[in-house]
Design a protein around this motif. Structure first.
Motif, PDB file in Angstrom:
ATOM      1  N   PRO A 141       7.603  50.794  30.478  1.00 19.38           N
ATOM      2  CA  PRO A 141       7.893  50.250  29.146  1.00 19.38           C
ATOM      3  C   PRO A 141       7.235  51.072  28.042  1.00 19.38           C
ATOM      4  CG  PRO A 141       6.211  48.924  30.218  1.00 19.38           C
ATOM      5  CD  PRO A 141       6.672  49.923  31.240  1.00 19.38           C
ATOM      6  N   LYS A 142       7.771  50.959  26.826  1.00 23.18           N
ATOM      7  CA  LYS A 142       7.215  51.745  25.716  1.00 23.18           C
ATOM      8  C   LYS A 142       5.802  51.300  25.355  1.00 23.18           C
ATOM      9  CE  LYS A 142       9.308  49.127  21.895  1.00 23.18           C
ATOM     10  NZ  LYS A 142      10.228  49.208  20.736  1.00 23.18           N
ATOM     11  N   GLU A 143       5.413  50.089  25.766  1.00 24.72           N
ATOM     12  CA  GLU A 143       4.040  49.641  25.460  1.00 24.72           C
ATOM     13  C   GLU A 143       3.000  50.551  26.121  1.00 24.72           C
ATOM     14  OE1 GLU A 143       2.654  46.424  28.807  1.00 24.72           O
ATOM     15  OE2 GLU A 143       3.648  45.620  27.029  1.00 24.72           O
ATOM     16  N   HIS A 144       3.415  51.273  27.157  1.00 26.93           N
ATOM     17  CA  HIS A 144       2.502  52.223  27.814  1.00 26.93           C
ATOM     18  C   HIS A 144       1.911  53.206  26.810  1.00 26.93           C
ATOM     19  CE1 HIS A 144       0.913  55.462  30.153  1.00 26.93           C
ATOM     20  NE2 HIS A 144       1.980  56.221  30.083  1.00 26.93           N
ATOM     21  N   TRP A 145       2.719  53.658  25.856  1.00 27.16           N
ATOM     22  CA  TRP A 145       2.257  54.629  24.841  1.00 27.16           C
ATOM     23  C   TRP A 145       1.082  54.064  24.056  1.00 27.16           C
ATOM     24  CZ3 TRP A 145       3.514  59.575  24.721  1.00 27.16           C
ATOM     25  CH2 TRP A 145       3.252  60.340  23.567  1.00 27.16           C
ATOM     26  N   TRP A 146       1.145  52.770  23.768  1.00 21.90           N
ATOM     27  CA  TRP A 146       0.108  52.137  22.946  1.00 21.90           C
ATOM     28  C   TRP A 146      -1.087  51.697  23.776  1.00 21.90           C
ATOM     29  CZ3 TRP A 146       1.689  53.987  18.802  1.00 21.90           C
ATOM     30  CH2 TRP A 146       3.039  53.948  18.422  1.00 21.90           C
ATOM     31  N   LYS A 147      -0.947  51.681  25.103  1.00 25.32           N
ATOM     32  CA  LYS A 147      -2.046  51.283  25.971  1.00 25.32           C
ATOM     33  C   LYS A 147      -3.002  52.439  26.273  1.00 25.32           C
ATOM     34  CE  LYS A 147      -0.927  46.925  27.126  1.00 25.32           C
ATOM     35  NZ  LYS A 147      -1.831  45.774  27.175  1.00 25.32           N
ATOM     36  N   MET A 148      -2.606  53.663  25.921  1.00 26.01           N
ATOM     37  CA  MET A 148      -3.516  54.789  26.089  1.00 26.01           C
ATOM     38  C   MET A 148      -4.507  54.823  24.930  1.00 26.01           C
ATOM     39  SD  MET A 148      -1.106  57.798  27.665  1.00 26.01           S
ATOM     40  CE  MET A 148       0.323  57.532  26.613  1.00 26.01           C
ATOM     41  N   GLU A 149      -5.697  55.384  25.193  1.00 25.14           N
ATOM     42  CA  GLU A 149      -6.776  55.352  24.206  1.00 25.14           C
ATOM     43  C   GLU A 149      -6.711  56.554  23.266  1.00 25.14           C
ATOM     44  OE1 GLU A 149      -8.591  52.774  24.160  1.00 25.14           O
ATOM     45  OE2 GLU A 149      -8.710  51.958  26.186  1.00 25.14           O
ATOM     46  N   THR A 168      -5.183  48.351  14.796  1.00 29.03           N
ATOM     47  CA  THR A 168      -3.898  47.992  14.208  1.00 29.03           C
ATOM     48  C   THR A 168      -2.947  47.609  15.335  1.00 29.03           C
ATOM     49  OG1 THR A 168      -2.176  48.721  12.658  1.00 29.03           O
ATOM     50  CG2 THR A 168      -2.985  50.355  14.229  1.00 29.03           C
ATOM     51  N   THR A 169      -1.729  47.223  14.989  1.00 28.09           N
ATOM     52  CA  THR A 169      -0.775  46.747  15.996  1.00 28.09           C
ATOM     53  C   THR A 169       0.535  47.533  15.909  1.00 28.09           C
ATOM     54  OG1 THR A 169      -1.724  44.516  15.875  1.00 28.09           O
ATOM     55  CG2 THR A 169       0.453  44.721  16.879  1.00 28.09           C
ATOM     56  N   TYR A 170       0.998  47.998  17.070  1.00 29.57           N
ATOM     57  CA  TYR A 170       2.316  48.638  17.186  1.00 29.57           C
ATOM     58  C   TYR A 170       3.104  47.924  18.274  1.00 29.57           C
ATOM     59  CZ  TYR A 170       0.096  52.641  14.805  1.00 29.57           C
ATOM     60  OH  TYR A 170      -0.575  53.448  13.915  1.00 29.57           O
ATOM     61  N   ASP A 171       4.290  47.515  17.957  1.00 25.31           N
ATOM     62  CA  ASP A 171       5.175  46.856  18.936  1.00 25.31           C
ATOM     63  C   ASP A 171       4.457  45.728  19.682  1.00 25.31           C
ATOM     64  OD1 ASP A 171       7.277  48.639  18.318  1.00 25.31           O
ATOM     65  OD2 ASP A 171       6.469  50.134  19.703  1.00 25.31           O
ATOM     66  N   GLY A 172       3.620  45.006  18.936  1.00 26.27           N
ATOM     67  CA  GLY A 172       2.928  43.862  19.515  1.00 26.27           C
ATOM     68  C   GLY A 172       1.694  44.199  20.332  1.00 26.27           C
ATOM     69  N   VAL A 173       1.310  45.478  20.361  1.00 23.15           N
ATOM     70  CA  VAL A 173       0.138  45.906  21.137  1.00 23.15           C
ATOM     71  C   VAL A 173      -0.965  46.339  20.187  1.00 23.15           C
ATOM     72  CG1 VAL A 173      -0.744  47.505  22.881  1.00 23.15           C
ATOM     73  CG2 VAL A 173       1.629  46.705  23.016  1.00 23.15           C
ATOM     74  N   LEU A 354       8.178  56.456  18.695  1.00 22.05           N
ATOM     75  CA  LEU A 354       6.747  56.366  18.992  1.00 22.05           C
ATOM     76  C   LEU A 354       5.971  57.458  18.267  1.00 22.05           C
ATOM     77  CD1 LEU A 354       6.973  55.747  22.856  1.00 22.05           C
ATOM     78  CD2 LEU A 354       6.693  54.030  21.050  1.00 22.05           C
ATOM     79  N   LEU A 355       6.579  58.641  18.171  1.00 17.18           N
ATOM     80  CA  LEU A 355       5.944  59.749  17.450  1.00 17.18           C
ATOM     81  C   LEU A 355       5.943  59.491  15.947  1.00 17.18           C
ATOM     82  CD1 LEU A 355       7.568  62.812  19.294  1.00 17.18           C
ATOM     83  CD2 LEU A 355       5.382  61.713  19.797  1.00 17.18           C
ATOM     84  N   ILE A 356       7.036  58.907  15.463  1.00 14.40           N
ATOM     85  CA  ILE A 356       7.233  58.750  14.017  1.00 14.40           C
ATOM     86  C   ILE A 356       6.355  57.664  13.415  1.00 14.40           C
ATOM     87  CG2 ILE A 356       8.931  58.084  12.247  1.00 14.40           C
ATOM     88  CD1 ILE A 356      11.094  59.287  14.179  1.00 14.40           C
TER      89      ILE A 356
END
Length: 363
Positions: A141-149, A168-173, A354-356
């Motif tokens: 899932p795309k949430e993986h991108w936001w789970k990295m530090e 901050t929060t991105y896509d609920g993460v 995700l990059l943008i």
């Protein structure tokens, strides 16, 4: 594969020669033993059979770069698309992903039936290409991108600096947008502080174009700070990154740019300069001229490293580093051509948001 495309773009070989060479590689890859479509780290070059003396390891980062090459091939040469795309689609990255953590494992040992104890937890390292592709394929899932530090949490006091930043929060993460500082410049660190962790992914990812408030900006900062760090150390050239040495191979870095920080002993490698071409072009060209003064340039291009303190040159060519240099040059001379091929694919296009959307805390 990407350096073969770069060679054709530069006019060194014909289109037919490039296609024929890559076709040979694709046929080999099709016949090799795989695990869930993913490739083992070591094969015998004589017949493509597994080389098991070092184990039966499935590497997340290495499969990621193989996928990237295959994706670029499919766009550069449409006649190879079905073959290359089939290989990529069969590479199942979900088998290396831990949903509870939201991160990719370092890899899997098939013989032992064991995953690595560690995950790839830091975003700003070269495995982010595997993560991007896994998301683009829909394997994770795309949430993986936001789970990295971006940095490790402030409470992790083993890291080189106590990070500053905000959540901050991105896509609920929830994401801790942390940064370090060096000479008054803010940046998101890599693991070791080396150039290829920072800039190798931008050979295929449009970080410079799409991540202007995050990865693209950070890439520029890392190039700038590597140059500053080398100057402060009194080095006559810059470009710290893992490279061949007279003894074997070792990791080098601008130490403050890493969370843990690899060593710096005066060893610089030309591929680090090529990676920085698009972010510090004039400084890079000047540095390449300086490296030539150390007698690092020979029949097949630049030798892999030189210690600018002792003048000792490692008279070896590393395929990985030569390939990075060629692809970086091709992007620089041809307005990002390799990145364009990658992003023309559905896999390359799908996660662009995700990059943008991200903003690092380094403005």
């Amino acid at each position: 594969m990407m350096s073969t495309i770069a060679a054709e773009e530069a006019g060194h070989i014909s289109r037919k020669q490039a296609v024929d060479k890559i076709q040979t590689t694709l046929h080999s890859l099709e016949d090799m033993k795989k695990w869930n479509g993913l490739f083992y780290n070591w094969y015998n070059t004589s017949d493509g059979s597994l080389f098991t003396d070092w184990g039966e390891f499935i590497s997340t980062v290495d499969n990621g770069w193989l996928s990237a090459g295959l994706i670029v091939v499919g766009q550069a040469y449409p006649e190879l698309y079905d073959q290359s795309n089939r290989l990529v689609e069969n590479m199942d990255y979900s088998k290396l992903y831990t949903p509870e953590v939201g991160q990719m494992r370092g890899g899997y040992d098939v013989a032992k039936g064991e995953y690595t104890a560690h995950h790839y937890g830091a975003l700003y390292t070269e495995p982010r290409v595997a993560s991007y592709i896994a998301i683009g394929k829909g394997d994770v899932p795309k949430e993986h991108w936001w789970k990295m530090e971006r940095t490790m949490p402030e409470s992790w006091d083993w890291q080189q600096q106590t990070p500053e930043g905000y959540t901050t929060t991105y896509d609920g993460v929830e994401v801790f947008e942390g940064h370090y500082s060096y000479n008054g410049t803010k940046y998101v660190p890599s693991w070791g502080g080396s150039m290829f962790e920072a800039l190798m992914p931008s050979l295929v990812l449009k970080e410079k174009e799409l991540g202007q408030d995050a990865l693209g900006l950070n890439n520029k900062r890392h190039a700038k700070l590597q140059i500053e760090y080398a100057k402060e150390q009194g080095y006559d050239a810059w470009g710290m990154s893992p490279a061949a040495t007279p003894e074997d191979y070792s990791e080098f870095a601008a130490t403050p740019l890493g969370m843990e920080g690899y060593k710096s002993d005066g060893t610089v490698t030309p591929h680090a300069t090529f990676l920085a071409l698009e972010y510090a072009p004039w400084e890079a060209l000047k540095n390449l001229k300086q490296l030539k003064r150390f007698e690092t340039f020979s029949k097949y291009g630049f030798y892999d490293s030189v210690n600018v303190e002792t003048g000792e040159v490692t008279k070896a060519y590393l395929a990985l580093d030569q390939g990075m240099s060629m692809v970086a040059l091709s992007n620089f001379m041809n307005e990002g051509v390799i990145r364009d091929y990658f992003h023309q694919s559905e896999i390359g296009k799908a996660p662009e948001e995700l990059l943008i959307k991200e903003e690092f805390s380094i403005q």
